[in-house]
Design a protein around this motif. Structure first.
Motif, PDB file in Angstrom:
ATOM      1  N   TRP A 186     -57.857  41.053  17.477  1.00 50.42           N
ATOM      2  CA  TRP A 186     -57.005  41.308  18.643  1.00 50.42           C
ATOM      3  C   TRP A 186     -56.150  40.113  19.052  1.00 50.42           C
ATOM      4  N   GLY A 187     -56.376  38.966  18.419  1.00 53.01           N
ATOM      5  CA  GLY A 187     -55.539  37.811  18.746  1.00 53.01           C
ATOM      6  C   GLY A 187     -56.250  36.787  19.601  1.00 53.01           C
ATOM      7  N   PRO A 188     -55.630  35.622  19.765  1.00 54.79           N
ATOM      8  CA  PRO A 188     -56.307  34.454  20.326  1.00 54.79           C
ATOM      9  C   PRO A 188     -56.755  34.585  21.784  1.00 54.79           C
ATOM     10  N   ASN A 189     -56.149  35.484  22.558  1.00 51.81           N
ATOM     11  CA  ASN A 189     -56.525  35.516  23.973  1.00 51.81           C
ATOM     12  C   ASN A 189     -57.513  36.621  24.316  1.00 51.81           C
ATOM     13  N   SER A 190     -58.157  37.177  23.305  1.00 53.34           N
ATOM     14  CA  SER A 190     -58.990  38.354  23.551  1.00 53.34           C
ATOM     15  C   SER A 190     -60.479  38.072  23.419  1.00 53.34           C
ATOM     16  N   GLU A 191     -60.822  36.790  23.340  1.00 51.89           N
ATOM     17  CA  GLU A 191     -62.207  36.421  23.050  1.00 51.89           C
ATOM     18  C   GLU A 191     -63.244  37.030  23.971  1.00 51.89           C
ATOM     19  N   PHE A 192     -62.854  37.339  25.204  1.00 54.18           N
ATOM     20  CA  PHE A 192     -63.866  37.809  26.156  1.00 54.18           C
ATOM     21  C   PHE A 192     -63.844  39.318  26.340  1.00 54.18           C
ATOM     22  N   GLU A 193     -63.003  39.999  25.574  1.00 54.85           N
ATOM     23  CA  GLU A 193     -62.876  41.452  25.716  1.00 54.85           C
ATOM     24  C   GLU A 193     -63.873  42.155  24.806  1.00 54.85           C
ATOM     25  N   SER A 194     -65.152  41.840  24.979  1.00 54.37           N
ATOM     26  CA  SER A 194     -66.114  42.329  24.000  1.00 54.37           C
ATOM     27  C   SER A 194     -66.277  43.845  24.027  1.00 54.37           C
ATOM     28  N   GLN A 195     -65.822  44.492  25.134  1.00 58.37           N
ATOM     29  CA  GLN A 195     -65.940  45.964  25.159  1.00 58.37           C
ATOM     30  C   GLN A 195     -65.064  46.607  24.090  1.00 58.37           C
ATOM     31  N   TYR A 196     -63.899  46.000  23.743  1.00 56.90           N
ATOM     32  CA  TYR A 196     -63.057  46.541  22.664  1.00 56.90           C
ATOM     33  C   TYR A 196     -63.869  46.643  21.386  1.00 56.90           C
ATOM     34  N   LEU A 197     -64.548  45.541  21.144  1.00 62.45           N
ATOM     35  CA  LEU A 197     -65.276  45.416  19.898  1.00 62.45           C
ATOM     36  C   LEU A 197     -66.347  46.502  19.790  1.00 62.45           C
ATOM     37  N   ARG A 198     -67.086  46.690  20.877  1.00 64.50           N
ATOM     38  CA  ARG A 198     -68.141  47.714  20.873  1.00 64.50           C
ATOM     39  C   ARG A 198     -67.566  49.094  20.594  1.00 64.50           C
ATOM     40  N   VAL A 199     -66.458  49.407  21.299  1.00 68.18           N
ATOM     41  CA  VAL A 199     -65.842  50.728  21.153  1.00 68.18           C
ATOM     42  C   VAL A 199     -65.379  50.953  19.711  1.00 68.18           C
ATOM     43  N   TYR A 200     -64.658  49.970  19.162  1.00 71.45           N
ATOM     44  CA  TYR A 200     -64.118  50.154  17.810  1.00 71.45           C
ATOM     45  C   TYR A 200     -65.207  50.104  16.743  1.00 71.45           C
ATOM     46  N   MET A 201     -66.229  49.292  16.990  1.00 74.72           N
ATOM     47  CA  MET A 201     -67.322  49.253  16.028  1.00 74.72           C
ATOM     48  C   MET A 201     -68.027  50.602  15.993  1.00 74.72           C
ATOM     49  N   ASN A 202     -68.200  51.223  17.156  1.00 68.79           N
ATOM     50  CA  ASN A 202     -68.815  52.553  17.182  1.00 68.79           C
ATOM     51  C   ASN A 202     -67.962  53.568  16.434  1.00 68.79           C
ATOM     52  N   GLN A 203     -66.641  53.496  16.625  1.00 69.45           N
ATOM     53  CA  GLN A 203     -65.748  54.423  15.913  1.00 69.45           C
ATOM     54  C   GLN A 203     -65.851  54.232  14.408  1.00 69.45           C
ATOM     55  N   LEU A 204     -65.863  52.958  14.017  1.00 67.03           N
ATOM     56  CA  LEU A 204     -65.931  52.650  12.588  1.00 67.03           C
ATOM     57  C   LEU A 204     -67.257  53.152  11.999  1.00 67.03           C
ATOM     58  N   ARG A 205     -68.329  52.960  12.748  1.00 63.67           N
ATOM     59  CA  ARG A 205     -69.631  53.438  12.271  1.00 63.67           C
ATOM     60  C   ARG A 205     -69.629  54.951  12.127  1.00 63.67           C
ATOM     61  N   LYS A 206     -69.002  55.654  13.076  1.00 64.47           N
ATOM     62  CA  LYS A 206     -68.968  57.122  12.985  1.00 64.47           C
ATOM     63  C   LYS A 206     -68.252  57.558  11.720  1.00 64.47           C
ATOM     64  N   LYS A 207     -67.235  56.777  11.304  1.00 62.81           N
ATOM     65  CA  LYS A 207     -66.473  57.161  10.116  1.00 62.81           C
ATOM     66  C   LYS A 207     -67.132  56.713   8.815  1.00 62.81           C
ATOM     67  N   LEU A 208     -67.873  55.597   8.859  1.00 63.60           N
ATOM     68  CA  LEU A 208     -68.362  55.021   7.597  1.00 63.60           C
ATOM     69  C   LEU A 208     -69.870  55.083   7.396  1.00 63.60           C
ATOM     70  N   GLU A 209     -70.589  55.418   8.432  1.00 62.24           N
ATOM     71  CA  GLU A 209     -72.043  55.420   8.315  1.00 62.24           C
ATOM     72  C   GLU A 209     -72.556  56.851   8.357  1.00 62.24           C
ATOM     73  N   SER A 210     -73.502  57.182   7.439  1.00 59.64           N
ATOM     74  CA  SER A 210     -74.059  58.531   7.495  1.00 59.64           C
ATOM     75  C   SER A 210     -74.934  58.695   8.739  1.00 59.64           C
ATOM     76  N   GLU A 211     -75.590  57.609   9.170  1.00 59.00           N
ATOM     77  CA  GLU A 211     -76.332  57.634  10.437  1.00 59.00           C
ATOM     78  C   GLU A 211     -75.818  56.496  11.318  1.00 59.00           C
ATOM     79  N   PRO A 212     -74.772  56.769  12.138  1.00 61.82           N
ATOM     80  CA  PRO A 212     -74.153  55.676  12.916  1.00 61.82           C
ATOM     81  C   PRO A 212     -75.131  54.897  13.787  1.00 61.82           C
ATOM     82  N   ALA A 213     -76.221  55.539  14.220  1.00 58.70           N
ATOM     83  CA  ALA A 213     -77.187  54.834  15.066  1.00 58.70           C
ATOM     84  C   ALA A 213     -78.078  53.895  14.246  1.00 58.70           C
ATOM     85  N   LYS A 214     -78.142  54.151  12.930  1.00 59.89           N
ATOM     86  CA  LYS A 214     -78.922  53.275  12.040  1.00 59.89           C
ATOM     87  C   LYS A 214     -78.013  52.793  10.924  1.00 59.89           C
TER      88      LYS A 214
END
Ligand code: CA
Length: 233
Positions: A186-214
């Motif tokens: 997200w660029g140099p000024n986004s270090e503290f926006e950790s909610q972005y990361l959680r949201v996108y990581m969950n999306q990525l897991r839904k697309k790439l993981e057969s069991e996103p929770a594991k």
């Protein structure tokens, strides 16, 4: 000398643990130099030009994070840190200061060896051409064509999801801290926006993981960040 064994510098003040590491790592085909203080470690890093540094964070004379900062002033040598359970914050600070990975005490030999091998492999790759294709299990990413496949089926990712995935691929097998991922995606000024990361990581897991929770590939490192798991790490 043709292909000498990789030289590891072990910086650890606990004499018993240091001896144990010397024996174990020596048995696995590494040459070893050691140091019991931060100052001695920095000196040895400069004099011996090791292939990798194993660094304890709790040293008698100097914070391990400071040792990394000092070494990083002149060297890109991979650094794997050893941290105690109560050093969560130091661990993240050490990774953000340029350490490559960590193991938490008490650790198993297999875990430490896996971290060392991944870090050494990255150091070797960094000197050559970047790989155009990434494979781990059912996941197949063609970085030049920007095509992501799971079990042979193409998966559509948004630009941010793709950036997040390719950033993790660049560190494959190694831990990446939250702030490193946020800065790279997200660029140099986004270090503290950790909610972005959680949201996108969950999306990525839904697309790439057969069991996103594991997750099998996109693994959480509690309190630290994420790791894209390969077969051996
Ligand atoms: Ca210590």
């Amino acid at each position: 000398m043709a292909n000498p064994l990789p030289l590891l510098l072990i910086i650890e003040d606990d004499a018993k643990l240091k001896r144990f590491l010397e024996i174990t790592l020596g048995q696995h085909g590494f040459r070893i130099v050691d140091a019991a203080t931060g100052a001695e470690g920095i000196l040895r890093a400069a004099n011996h030009n090791p292939d990798l540094v194993v660094l304890d964070l709790g040293l008698p004379d100097m914070d391990g994070v400071e040792v990394i900062r000092r070494i990083r002033e002149w060297s890109n040598v991979p650094v794997v840190i050893l941290s105690a359970r109560d050093q969560e914050r130091d661990k993240v600070a050490a990774l953000d200061a340029g350490a490559d990975d960590y193991v938490t005490k008490p650790f198993g030999n297999a875990e430490l060896l896996a971290r060392i091998r991944v870090a050494l492999r990255h150091a070797t790759l960094a000197k050559g051409q970047p790989a155009a294709v990434f494979k781990a299990g059912a996941l197949d990413v063609d970085l030049s064509a920007r095509i992501v496949k799971l079990d042979g089926q193409e998966v559509h990712l948004t630009p941010i999801e793709y950036k997040l995935l390719t950033t993790l691929i660049a560190y494959a097998g190694k831990v990446v801290t939250h702030s490193q991922l946020l800065r790279k995606v997200w660029g140099p000024n986004s270090e503290f926006e950790s909610q972005y990361l959680r949201v996108y990581m969950n999306q990525l897991r839904k697309k790439l993981e057969s069991e996103p929770a594991k997750p099998k590939y996109l693994v959480t490192e509690p309190g630290v960040g994420y790791r894209l798991k390969m077969g051996d790490a």
